[in-house]
Design a protein around this motif. Structure first.
Motif, mmCIF file in Angstrom:
data_model
loop_
_atom_site.group_PDB
_atom_site.id
_atom_site.type_symbol
_atom_site.label_atom_id
_atom_site.label_comp_id
_atom_site.label_asym_id
_atom_site.label_seq_id
_atom_site.Cartn_x
_atom_site.Cartn_y
_atom_site.Cartn_z
ATOM 1 N N LEU A 61 -4.789 7.115 -1.590
ATOM 2 C CA LEU A 61 -4.353 5.819 -1.073
ATOM 3 C C LEU A 61 -4.408 4.770 -2.182
ATOM 4 O O LEU A 61 -5.416 4.636 -2.881
ATOM 5 N N ILE A 62 -3.315 4.042 -2.324
ATOM 6 C CA ILE A 62 -3.187 2.978 -3.328
ATOM 7 C C ILE A 62 -2.966 1.655 -2.602
ATOM 8 O O ILE A 62 -2.167 1.581 -1.652
ATOM 9 N N GLU A 63 -3.663 0.633 -3.040
ATOM 10 C CA GLU A 63 -3.382 -0.730 -2.578
ATOM 11 C C GLU A 63 -3.078 -1.582 -3.788
ATOM 12 O O GLU A 63 -3.863 -1.624 -4.744
ATOM 13 N N HIS A 64 -1.918 -2.268 -3.732
ATOM 14 C CA HIS A 64 -1.424 -3.043 -4.870
ATOM 15 C C HIS A 64 -1.304 -2.117 -6.094
ATOM 16 O O HIS A 64 -0.506 -1.217 -6.081
ATOM 17 N N LEU B 33 0.518 5.581 0.445
ATOM 18 C CA LEU B 33 -0.278 6.763 0.773
ATOM 19 C C LEU B 33 0.493 8.010 0.331
ATOM 20 O O LEU B 33 1.644 8.211 0.723
ATOM 21 N N GLY C 190 0.870 1.321 -9.128
ATOM 22 C CA GLY C 190 1.114 1.448 -7.695
ATOM 23 C C GLY C 190 2.566 1.449 -7.272
ATOM 24 O O GLY C 190 2.874 1.597 -6.091
ATOM 25 N N ALA D 4 -0.135 2.852 5.738
ATOM 26 C CA ALA D 4 0.327 2.310 4.463
ATOM 27 C C ALA D 4 1.757 1.829 4.609
ATOM 28 O O ALA D 4 2.494 2.272 5.506
ATOM 29 N N ASP D 5 2.160 0.925 3.730
ATOM 30 C CA ASP D 5 3.531 0.407 3.758
ATOM 31 C C ASP D 5 4.531 1.509 3.416
ATOM 32 O O ASP D 5 5.656 1.503 3.918
ATOM 33 N N SER E 7 0.844 -1.198 0.000
ATOM 34 C CA SER E 7 0.000 0.000 0.000
ATOM 35 C C SER E 7 0.877 1.244 0.000
ATOM 36 O O SER E 7 1.987 1.239 0.521
#
Length: 411
Positions: free
Chosen positions: A39-42, A4, A408, A59-60, A2
């Motif tokens: 926010l992005i996931e994958h 952010l 991403g 987020a990561d 993830s």
């Protein structure tokens, strides 16, 4: 993983719903959120909004975009980046007074590129093209259409399309492939164009469709190249084999090619430097996207597509590079956006809409690309610290991009 992005000065091209095209007066509207987060996931956009509303998001990886603008990556719907060598000598010839047509008539132009490509190995062609693709991604292009058309024989056209297929596999950007076998009449068919069109229709299109090497069929519909009858045969056959029509049209002459494209439900009609009222009227009653290529006009010193006239008529417009060795040796979409504002009198909002959501439409991918919408692919440009988004086309000689995110991941 993830990601952010927070404290974004302005988040551009925010569309709550899956809008696929922007037309007419709506092109002057570029929805945005100031002081935003995303926010992005994958590889997917999952959330965005005002920093005032941000919850305890984790987020990561976190990027602080203070003073920076975030927008979708450019969608370049018209390129020829798979080619061999260059044509800088023709550039010098034009400076010394020869026209594009003069150069073509003495064996230069597309025929020059075709000869080089036929004598280049598939591996070398891939390496040259991959280098160009890496460069345009760094310049903010996140989706790209690539045409064949410098082969002009069955084997050489297949070689180009196999290279495009490999680029699609080995690069993270979205790649769409177009069969443009009817780009010029080869020397061997100089006195028998009909036989070459027969070859395209009876052999090339079926073979390419059978191998699933292209999404689209295209034709250079222009005086001295392919006329309306040729164009109709090729588009009709392409459609029968599942290839969606596109068309090079009205670059030097207007003689009904736009109407032919619309008749066969072309996804886009590209170039349009020469337009008449009849062309505009026929486009009004269609789902076909007009595509302008201002870098080509700049490089060849030919008229610019009358984008102002098209938009004021209520039509949509997309912008693309036309990246190729003869008339546009540049894949820089930032320059295209600037040139559209400077030379075509498009507003920054219109130009950005044309280079993102409408460019995605012209590739048939606006369901997943071209806007900041939940569920779409996370392909983004993060600018350097700049005063406003209008500064991007205004300061045309500068690179305003700090980072490019594809699926991403920071490219």
């Amino acid at each position: 993983m993830s990601l952010l992005i927070k404290n974004i000065k302005e988040l551009l091209q925010v569309r709550e719903s899956h809008i696929s095209v922007v037309k007419g007066k709506d092109m002057r509207v570029l929805p945005s959120i100031k002081n935003a987060y995303l926010l992005i996931e994958h590889d997917t956009i999952v959330d965005y909004g005002s920093m005032d509303d941000i919850q305890n998001l984790e987020a990561d990886k976190i990027i602080d975009a203070s003073g920076k603008i975030v927008l979708p990556t450019w969608c370049d719907s018209h390129t020829h980046i798979v080619y061999a060598g260059n044509r800088e000598q023709e550039f010098v010839d034009r400076i010394n007074g020869l026209s594009y047509e003069d150069i073509a008539n003495r064996g230069g132009g597309i025929l020059n590129s075709a000869e080089k490509l036929q004598n280049t190995t598939e591996e070398e062609l891939y390496q040259q093209s991959a280098k160009r693709l890496k460069n345009v991604i760094k310049l903010g292009t996140g989706a790209i259409e690539i045409k064949s058309g410098y082969g002009l024989t069955l084997e050489a056209e297949l070689k180009m399309l196999r290279v495009i297929k490999r680029l699609k596999k080995e690069f993270p950007v979205k790649v769409r492939a177009t069969l443009l076998a009817a780009h010029a009449v080869p020397k061997a068919y100089k006195n028998n164009k009909t036989a070459f069109v027969d070859l395209v229709v009876n052999k090339m299109i079926p073979e390419v469709a059978n191998e699933k090497l292209a999404n689209y069929i295209d034709v250079f519909c222009e005086k001295g190249y392919f006329d309306l009858e040729d164009t109709e045969r090729i588009l009709k056959t392409g459609r029968e084999h599942g290839l969606i029509p596109k068309i090079h049209v009205n670059q030097f002459n207007a003689f009904g090619g736009v109407g032919m494209g619309v008749k066969y439900q072309a996804l886009s009609v590209d170039h349009l430097e020469q337009m008449d009222q009849e062309d505009i009227e026929v486009l009004k009653n269609s789902d076909t996207m007009p595509v302008a290529l201002p870098s080509c006009s700049y490089f060849l010193s030919i008229p610019y597509t009358p984008g102002r006239q098209l938009i004021d008529a209520g039509l949509p417009l997309a912008l693309a590079t036309d990246y190729n060795p003869g008339s546009t040796p540049s894949g820089n979409m930032n320059f295209v956006v600037s040139t559209a504002c400077i030379k075509m009198k498009m507003t920054p909002e219109e130009a950005i809409n044309a280079a993102t959501i409408n460019g995605a439409y012209a590739m048939g991918i606006s369901n997943m690309y071209g806007s900041i919408t939940k569920g779409k692919k996370a392909n983004l440009i993060i600018t350097k610290e700049i005063p406003s988004y209008a500064f991007m086309p205004y300061a045309f000689g500068e690179n305003h991009i700090e980072q490019v995110i594809i699926n991403g991941l920071i490219y």
